[in-house]
Design an enzyme around this catalytic site. Structure first.
Site, short mmCIF file in Angstrom:
data_model
loop_
_atom_site.label_atom_id
_atom_site.label_comp_id
_atom_site.label_asym_id
_atom_site.label_seq_id
_atom_site.Cartn_x
_atom_site.Cartn_y
_atom_site.Cartn_z
N HIS A 1 35.77 44.11 39.34
CA HIS A 1 35.88 42.92 40.20
C HIS A 1 37.24 42.89 40.91
O HIS A 1 37.32 42.67 42.11
CB HIS A 1 35.69 41.65 39.37
CG HIS A 1 36.25 40.41 40.02
ND1 HIS A 1 37.56 40.02 39.85
CD2 HIS A 1 35.69 39.53 40.87
CE1 HIS A 1 37.78 38.93 40.58
NE2 HIS A 1 36.67 38.61 41.20
N HIS B 1 35.38 43.07 34.84
CA HIS B 1 36.41 42.31 35.56
C HIS B 1 37.44 43.23 36.24
O HIS B 1 37.98 42.88 37.28
CB HIS B 1 37.09 41.28 34.65
CG HIS B 1 36.34 39.98 34.57
ND1 HIS B 1 35.26 39.80 33.75
CD2 HIS B 1 36.49 38.81 35.27
CE1 HIS B 1 34.79 38.57 33.92
NE2 HIS B 1 35.51 37.95 34.83
N HIS C 1 33.34 34.77 42.76
CA HIS C 1 33.84 35.56 41.64
C HIS C 1 32.69 36.18 40.83
O HIS C 1 32.64 37.39 40.61
CB HIS C 1 34.71 34.65 40.75
CG HIS C 1 35.14 35.26 39.47
ND1 HIS C 1 36.20 36.14 39.36
CD2 HIS C 1 34.65 35.13 38.20
CE1 HIS C 1 36.34 36.51 38.10
NE2 HIS C 1 35.41 35.91 37.38
N ASP D 1 29.18 35.70 35.95
CA ASP D 1 30.42 35.74 35.15
C ASP D 1 30.07 35.77 33.65
O ASP D 1 30.68 36.52 32.88
CB ASP D 1 31.27 34.50 35.48
CG ASP D 1 32.75 34.70 35.23
OD1 ASP D 1 33.21 35.86 35.19
OD2 ASP D 1 33.46 33.69 35.08
ZN LIG Z 1 35.34 35.91 35.26
#
Ligand SMILES: [Zn+2]
Length: 363
Positions: free
Chosen positions: A265, A262, A279, A179
């Protein structure tokens, strides 16, 4: 060329948690710090670590604030938030404390918003940059994502006990590195394009510097931090990486802005295959695909080697997509490239075809 973010007169911004304390054994400071926010606390303790932490939390608060400790139900859903709010109201709470993983922390943050109370956040894993943010991800009671909710302020205090984080599985720390890896690439894209951060304005220059510092920190200390985590030790590398995963990445993404990593993602999350992956693991794939969008081959190699060194996925199969079909790639790309999606914060136009092509190189 004077890009949008350099236009004179435009407002710029950044946002931060009120206070941040980090170190091995930091939980012992909880009561002394909490006292400054009120005399009566309701503590939401993650069910996963409830038995492990109950005595430590009680001991830390004793003599400082009176506290009622509530076991978290597991989801950050509207019903769980309402339940906590109701308990806090009945107890006459003057502050909330959330301890555990992301869902428990987000539940406490959202309830504190509803009650207009201060909130202290005590993350027990460093798997994402959520603890410092003024953002909560709300889930349906069946576990699917409902929506993101923006909070009027960041947590009043984020208290990070690195001894607890060192004892948690290293996979969480690795995911947090994933992340944090996205933070600089996305902030840099936003800086170049003039795209807005979470405050709907470009970041102040500090935001991009924090993002850069985040990247440099994980590159330098990531592998050593995981080795320390394997040994359940909060050593110097783990201290640096926890700061990067939680504080630097948190400020960096909120104040610098988010982009392709993201968005990809979010696209990957459309596939059932990836649901058992964290995540940050999916975000790492998003970073790699994002570098392919930029045709940044040299940087791609560097980041892929780094991902290998910190046990992050480098191929779609590593996040559960073993059978890579054109249909799946199209599904991911469609979600990632929706109109208004953060992928359009990139400095060049991004199409679904470009995303499919980038993902294909990771098959
Ligand atoms: Zn994130």
């Amino acid at each position: 060329m004077l890009v949008n973010s350099q236009a004179p007169g435009l407002l710029r911004g950044a946002r931060f948690p009120g206070r941040y304390i980090q170190g091995a054994g930091a939980i012992a400071r909880l009561g002394a710090e909490a006292k400054g926010f009120g005399g009566k606390a309701v503590v939401l303790l993650d069910r996963g670590i409830y038995d492990l932490l109950l005595d430590d939390v009680r001991a830390a608060l004793e003599g400082h604030v009176s506290a009622e400790i509530v076991r978290h139900g597991g989801e950050c859903s509207e019903s769980q938030i309402a339940l906590l709010s109701e308990k806090a109201r009945q107890a006459g709470a003057e502050l909330l404390i959330g301890a555990g993983g992301g869902k428990a922390l987000d539940t406490a943050k959202a309830a504190a918003r509803d009650l207009s109370l201060p909130v202290i956040i005590l993350p027990t894993i460093a798997a994402s940059d959520a603890p410092c943010s003024a953002l909560a991800v709300i889930y349906n009671d069946d576990g699917s994502v409902a929506y993101d909710t923006f909070l009027p302020r960041n947590p009043d205090l984020v208290l990070v006990d690195t001894a607890l984080i060192a004892r948690a599985p290293a996979r969480y720390l690795a995911a947090g590195i994933g992340d944090a890896l996205a933070t600089w690439y996305e902030a840099e894209s936003c800086r170049r394009s003039g795209a807005f951060n979470c405050m709907r304005m470009p970041g102040v220059s500090l935001a991009y510097e924090i993002a850069r510092y985040c990247r440099d920190t994980i590159f330098e200390h990531g592998a050593a931090a995981l080795a320390e985590c394997d040994a359940d030790t909060a050593g110097p590398a783990l201290e640096r990486v926890v700061e990067a995963n939680i504080l630097l990445s948190g400020i960096g993404f909120e104040s610098g802005g988010v982009a392709a990593a993201h968005a990809i993602h979010h696209g990957l999350c459309e596939l059932e295959d990836v649901h058992h992956h964290l995540h940050g693991e999916k975000v790492a794939i998003g970073v790699l695909a994002g570098l392919k969008l930029h045709d940044a081959d040299e940087e791609f190699e560097r980041v892929r080697d780094f991902c290998r060194s910190v046990r992050l996925p480098i191929r779609l199969a590593d996040i559960g997509i073993a059978d890579v079909t054109e249909e799946k790639l199209a599904t991911v790309a469609r979600r990632a490239c929706r109109p208004g999606e953060i992928i359009h914060n990139e400095p060049m136009p991004v199409t679904e075809d470009m995303v499919v092509k980038a993902l294909r190189t990771l098959a």
